[in-house]
Design a protein around this motif. Structure first.
Motif, PDB file in Angstrom:
ATOM      1  N   ARG A  82       0.855  -1.189   0.000  1.00 31.05           N
ATOM      2  CA  ARG A  82       0.000   0.000   0.000  1.00 31.05           C
ATOM      3  C   ARG A  82       0.893   1.242   0.000  1.00 31.05           C
ATOM      4  N   THR A  83       0.621   2.175  -0.903  1.00 31.38           N
ATOM      5  CA  THR A  83       1.337   3.448  -0.950  1.00 31.38           C
ATOM      6  C   THR A  83       0.301   4.571  -1.042  1.00 31.38           C
ATOM      7  N   ASP A  84       0.788   5.813  -1.011  1.00 32.23           N
ATOM      8  CA  ASP A  84      -0.125   6.950  -1.122  1.00 32.23           C
ATOM      9  C   ASP A  84      -0.796   7.017  -2.495  1.00 32.23           C
ATOM     10  N   LEU A  85      -0.295   6.273  -3.486  1.00 28.98           N
ATOM     11  CA  LEU A  85      -0.895   6.268  -4.826  1.00 28.98           C
ATOM     12  C   LEU A  85      -1.818   5.080  -5.058  1.00 28.98           C
ATOM     13  N   GLY A  86      -1.739   4.079  -4.175  1.00 31.70           N
ATOM     14  CA  GLY A  86      -2.512   2.849  -4.322  1.00 31.70           C
ATOM     15  C   GLY A  86      -1.598   1.661  -4.075  1.00 31.70           C
ATOM     16  N   PHE A  87      -1.949   0.498  -4.593  1.00 31.15           N
ATOM     17  CA  PHE A  87      -1.148  -0.707  -4.390  1.00 31.15           C
ATOM     18  C   PHE A  87      -0.161  -0.900  -5.534  1.00 31.15           C
ATOM     19  N   ILE A  88       1.101  -1.165  -5.159  1.00 26.78           N
ATOM     20  CA  ILE A  88       2.140  -1.451  -6.145  1.00 26.78           C
ATOM     21  C   ILE A  88       2.562  -2.902  -6.019  1.00 26.78           C
ATOM     22  N   ASP A  89       3.132  -3.444  -7.115  1.00 21.27           N
ATOM     23  CA  ASP A  89       3.689  -4.789  -7.048  1.00 21.27           C
ATOM     24  C   ASP A  89       5.176  -4.702  -6.715  1.00 21.27           C
ATOM     25  N   LYS A  90       5.873  -5.825  -6.647  1.00 24.95           N
ATOM     26  CA  LYS A  90       7.273  -5.847  -6.234  1.00 24.95           C
ATOM     27  C   LYS A  90       8.216  -5.234  -7.263  1.00 24.95           C
ATOM     28  N   GLY A  91       7.717  -4.941  -8.440  1.00 25.17           N
ATOM     29  CA  GLY A  91       8.502  -4.239  -9.446  1.00 25.17           C
ATOM     30  C   GLY A  91       8.261  -2.738  -9.406  1.00 25.17           C
ATOM     31  N   GLY A  92       7.348  -2.302  -8.536  1.00 26.12           N
ATOM     32  CA  GLY A  92       7.030  -0.880  -8.410  1.00 26.12           C
ATOM     33  C   GLY A  92       5.912  -0.401  -9.310  1.00 26.12           C
ATOM     34  N   ALA A  93       5.317  -1.317 -10.071  1.00 29.07           N
ATOM     35  CA  ALA A  93       4.217  -0.933 -10.968  1.00 29.07           C
ATOM     36  C   ALA A  93       2.942  -0.692 -10.156  1.00 29.07           C
ATOM     37  N   LEU A  94       2.275   0.401 -10.434  1.00 30.82           N
ATOM     38  CA  LEU A  94       1.007   0.713  -9.775  1.00 30.82           C
ATOM     39  C   LEU A  94      -0.063  -0.202 -10.348  1.00 30.82           C
ATOM     40  N   LYS A  95      -0.577  -1.098  -9.531  1.00 38.27           N
ATOM     41  CA  LYS A  95      -1.560  -2.096  -9.986  1.00 38.27           C
ATOM     42  C   LYS A  95      -2.994  -1.703  -9.676  1.00 38.27           C
ATOM     43  N   PHE A  96      -3.202  -1.041  -8.538  1.00 42.74           N
ATOM     44  CA  PHE A  96      -4.540  -0.647  -8.123  1.00 42.74           C
ATOM     45  C   PHE A  96      -4.497   0.788  -7.617  1.00 42.74           C
ATOM     46  N   PRO A  97      -4.677   1.779  -8.498  1.00 44.14           N
ATOM     47  CA  PRO A  97      -4.643   3.176  -8.053  1.00 44.14           C
ATOM     48  C   PRO A  97      -5.752   3.447  -7.037  1.00 44.14           C
ATOM     49  N   ALA A  98      -5.418   4.191  -5.998  1.00 46.94           N
ATOM     50  CA  ALA A  98      -6.396   4.530  -4.963  1.00 46.94           C
ATOM     51  C   ALA A  98      -5.811   5.589  -4.045  1.00 46.94           C
ATOM     52  N   ASP A  99      -6.665   6.320  -3.378  1.00 46.68           N
ATOM     53  CA  ASP A  99      -6.238   7.293  -2.383  1.00 46.68           C
ATOM     54  C   ASP A  99      -5.947   6.562  -1.075  1.00 46.68           C
ATOM     55  N   TRP A 100      -4.880   6.948  -0.379  1.00 46.61           N
ATOM     56  CA  TRP A 100      -4.464   6.303   0.873  1.00 46.61           C
ATOM     57  C   TRP A 100      -5.613   6.135   1.853  1.00 46.61           C
ATOM     58  N   SER A 101      -6.423   7.172   2.019  1.00 51.18           N
ATOM     59  CA  SER A 101      -7.490   7.132   3.024  1.00 51.18           C
ATOM     60  C   SER A 101      -8.642   6.221   2.629  1.00 51.18           C
ATOM     61  N   ASP A 102      -8.677   5.807   1.370  1.00 57.41           N
ATOM     62  CA  ASP A 102      -9.764   4.939   0.889  1.00 57.41           C
ATOM     63  C   ASP A 102      -9.426   3.461   0.923  1.00 57.41           C
ATOM     64  N   ILE A 103      -8.178   3.123   1.258  1.00 59.06           N
ATOM     65  CA  ILE A 103      -7.756   1.703   1.198  1.00 59.06           C
ATOM     66  C   ILE A 103      -7.117   1.268   2.508  1.00 59.06           C
ATOM     67  N   THR A 104      -7.132  -0.042   2.732  1.00 59.47           N
ATOM     68  CA  THR A 104      -6.414  -0.646   3.851  1.00 59.47           C
ATOM     69  C   THR A 104      -5.483  -1.694   3.272  1.00 59.47           C
ATOM     70  N   SER A 105      -4.860  -2.502   4.094  1.00 58.49           N
ATOM     71  CA  SER A 105      -3.901  -3.492   3.594  1.00 58.49           C
ATOM     72  C   SER A 105      -4.563  -4.475   2.640  1.00 58.49           C
ATOM     73  N   PHE A 106      -3.752  -5.072   1.779  1.00 55.36           N
ATOM     74  CA  PHE A 106      -4.237  -5.957   0.721  1.00 55.36           C
ATOM     75  C   PHE A 106      -4.298  -7.402   1.201  1.00 55.36           C
ATOM     76  N   SER A 107      -5.356  -8.097   0.840  1.00 53.44           N
ATOM     77  CA  SER A 107      -5.474  -9.511   1.143  1.00 53.44           C
ATOM     78  C   SER A 107      -6.219 -10.189   0.010  1.00 53.44           C
ATOM     79  N   GLU A 108      -5.757 -11.356  -0.377  1.00 53.67           N
ATOM     80  CA  GLU A 108      -6.434 -12.102  -1.435  1.00 53.67           C
ATOM     81  C   GLU A 108      -7.651 -12.851  -0.910  1.00 53.67           C
ATOM     82  N   ASN A 109      -7.841 -12.889   0.383  1.00 54.50           N
ATOM     83  CA  ASN A 109      -8.969 -13.624   0.982  1.00 54.50           C
ATOM     84  C   ASN A 109     -10.231 -12.801   0.970  1.00 54.50           C
TER      85      ASN A 109
END
Length: 109
Positions: A82-109
């Motif tokens: 999770r970053t201020d721009l949304g979720f990034i992958d391990k290569g640094g690519a922005l995969k899920f753009p979002a505002d920090w206050s609108d998201i929490t940690s990522f889970s596949e469950n």
């Protein structure tokens, strides 16, 4: 400031000297030089670091994998951080753009 936990399980251990952070192995030998303003524990092979007020990620050798360009970050979980721009992958690519206050940690469950 260091976001290192006492129940460390992945990679070198956070260490601080003269206001700079680096990493030592379990024997206390310096493995990543003291050069960061802040660091976090390793998570999924990467640790966050702070440089000039921005955050990026290094690998267990200390090589910068994702440049310090984020104002906020959390460690990797299920392949994403999770970053201020949304979720990034391990290569640094922005995969899920979002505002920090609108998201929490990522889970596949």
């Amino acid at each position: 400031v260091c976001r290192c936990s006492s129940n460390h399980i992945d990679g070198p251990l956070c260490s601080e000297i003269f206001g700079k952070w680096g990493f030592v192995d379990k024997s206390g030998t310096l493995v990543i030089p003291y050069r960061f303003a802040a660091v976090s524990d390793f998570s999924e092979g990467l640790a966050a670091f702070q440089f000039e007020g921005r955050y990026g990620f290094i690998d267990k050798t200390g090589a910068v994998v994702i440049a310090a360009k984020y104002r906020k970050q959390e460690g990797f979980s299920n392949g994403y951080a999770r970053t201020d721009l949304g979720f990034i992958d391990k290569g640094g690519a922005l995969k899920f753009p979002a505002d920090w206050s609108d998201i929490t940690s990522f889970s596949e469950n």
